[in-house]
Scaffold this active site. Structure first.
Site, mmCIF file in Angstrom:
data_model
loop_
_atom_site.group_PDB
_atom_site.id
_atom_site.type_symbol
_atom_site.label_atom_id
_atom_site.label_comp_id
_atom_site.label_asym_id
_atom_site.label_seq_id
_atom_site.Cartn_x
_atom_site.Cartn_y
_atom_site.Cartn_z
ATOM 1 N N GLY A 110 0.969 -1.262 0.003
ATOM 2 C CA GLY A 110 0.013 -0.283 -0.025
ATOM 3 C C GLY A 110 0.725 1.199 0.095
ATOM 4 N N HIS A 163 -2.621 2.243 -11.332
ATOM 5 C CA HIS A 163 -2.004 3.169 -10.899
ATOM 6 C C HIS A 163 -2.638 4.577 -11.330
ATOM 7 C CE1 HIS A 163 1.539 1.810 -8.381
ATOM 8 N NE2 HIS A 163 1.005 0.668 -8.730
#
Length: 314
Positions: A156, A193
């Site tokens: 993360g 992303h």
């Protein structure tokens, strides 16, 4: 403008009635409850102030003429009136911190604008987490300020880096990974992303981080140091002789120390993994570990991300 918050939560309150999530349970166990958003501006309830509806919310006039932009509810992203510059913005920052970046980008929110979180609920883990996030969302957009985020694969760390810069009006995303158009799995990772990032962020695919750090003065996200190191070793043909890549590492540390940017960089924490089976793997581990130490020593903030949880390292 004096803003008094008598409640900050979403319409059901926080914790939400009957909700069994960890966020609500923590507050319930502590005997804490936040009431639905209720705001008083300069002694006048928000609902009694002159109001103009805008998409996603409304703007109000305070008794002394100041203007505030208010999100209508959880998930709402109020659009500013043309040319408006607000004295305060009351937003759903738990759900859409990037909307603050949008308002700053358009000039509707400036360095003088008071930023207030409302409609808060279990989309965020705790009041302490909200306070932690507000601290970097209210940070000046320019540097110098360096943050190094360490973590393992799928920890993360990239999401945390993006979160820290979400409220910035402009961010340069420096992607140091290889361009692999013939690798479907890699393309999917890159696309995921990009979808997380605000559309107005600039992206540059480069391994010339020295130039980025020396030329930029605003917000920069570097993802990541490990892939940059791989490229540096390749360029120096240093897999059999790591010392050949050392000048590149020294140049990066010098640029990191001297940058004027507000930079958040992601790097892999290699000290907790298995010992690599090959000499080149061990050389890479050792070089990255030492580089992480050097960058951390020149950083105002260093943090470790594990399972999406963040531990500040000082």
């Amino acid at each position: 403008m004096n803003i008094e918050l008598r409640g900050i939560a979403a319409p059901e309150g926080w914790p939400a009635p009957g909700c069994r999530c960890a966020s609500c349970n923590r507050l319930r166990a502590a005997g804490v409850r936040y009431e639905p958003a209720s705001v008083v501006i300069d002694g006048v309830p928000l609902e009694a102030c002159p109001r103009t509806d805008v998409p996603g919310g409304f703007e109000v006039r305070a008794p002394h003429g100041q203007r505030a932009l208010v999100a209508a509810g959880p998930g709402a992203r109020p659009e500013p009136s043309a040319g408006a510059e607000y004295d305060a913005v009351l937003l759903d920052l738990a759900g859409s911190p990037e909307h603050l970046g949008h308002l700053r980008r358009t000039g509707a929110a400036t360095s003088r604008t008071e930023v207030v979180a409302i409609h808060v609920d279990h989309r965020i883990s705790s009041p302490a987490e909200l306070e932690r996030r507000m601290a970097f969302w209210n940070r000046p957009r320019h540097g110098p300020h360096r943050t190094l985020l360490l973590g393992g694969a799928r920890s993360g760390k990239s999401a945390e880096a993006e979160l820290r810069l979400a409220a910035c009006p402009d961010v340069l995303y420096a992607a140091t990974g290889p361009v692999s158009d013939d690798d479907p799995e890699w393309r999917e990772r890159v696309a995921a992303h990009r979808l997380r990032r605000p559309a107005w962020w600039r992206t540059v695919e480069t391994t010339d981080l020295v130039d980025v750090l020396e030329s930029e003065t605003g917000a920069v996200l570097v993802d990541g140091i490990g892939t940059w190191l791989t490229a540096a070793i390749d360029e120096a043909a240093a897999w059999d002789d790591p010392a050949l890549a050392q000048p590149s590492l020294d140049d990066l540390v010098t640029a990191w120390r001297g940058t004027r940017a507000r930079v958040v960089a992601v790097s892999d924490e290699v000290g907790l993994s298995l010992v690599p089976a090959t000499p080149s793997g061990r050389a890479f581990r050792d070089m990255l570990g030492r580089l992480n130490q050097r960058l951390a020593a020149e950083s105002e903030e260093t943090a470790l991300v594990v399972a999406g949880r963040v531990t500040e390292l000082g």
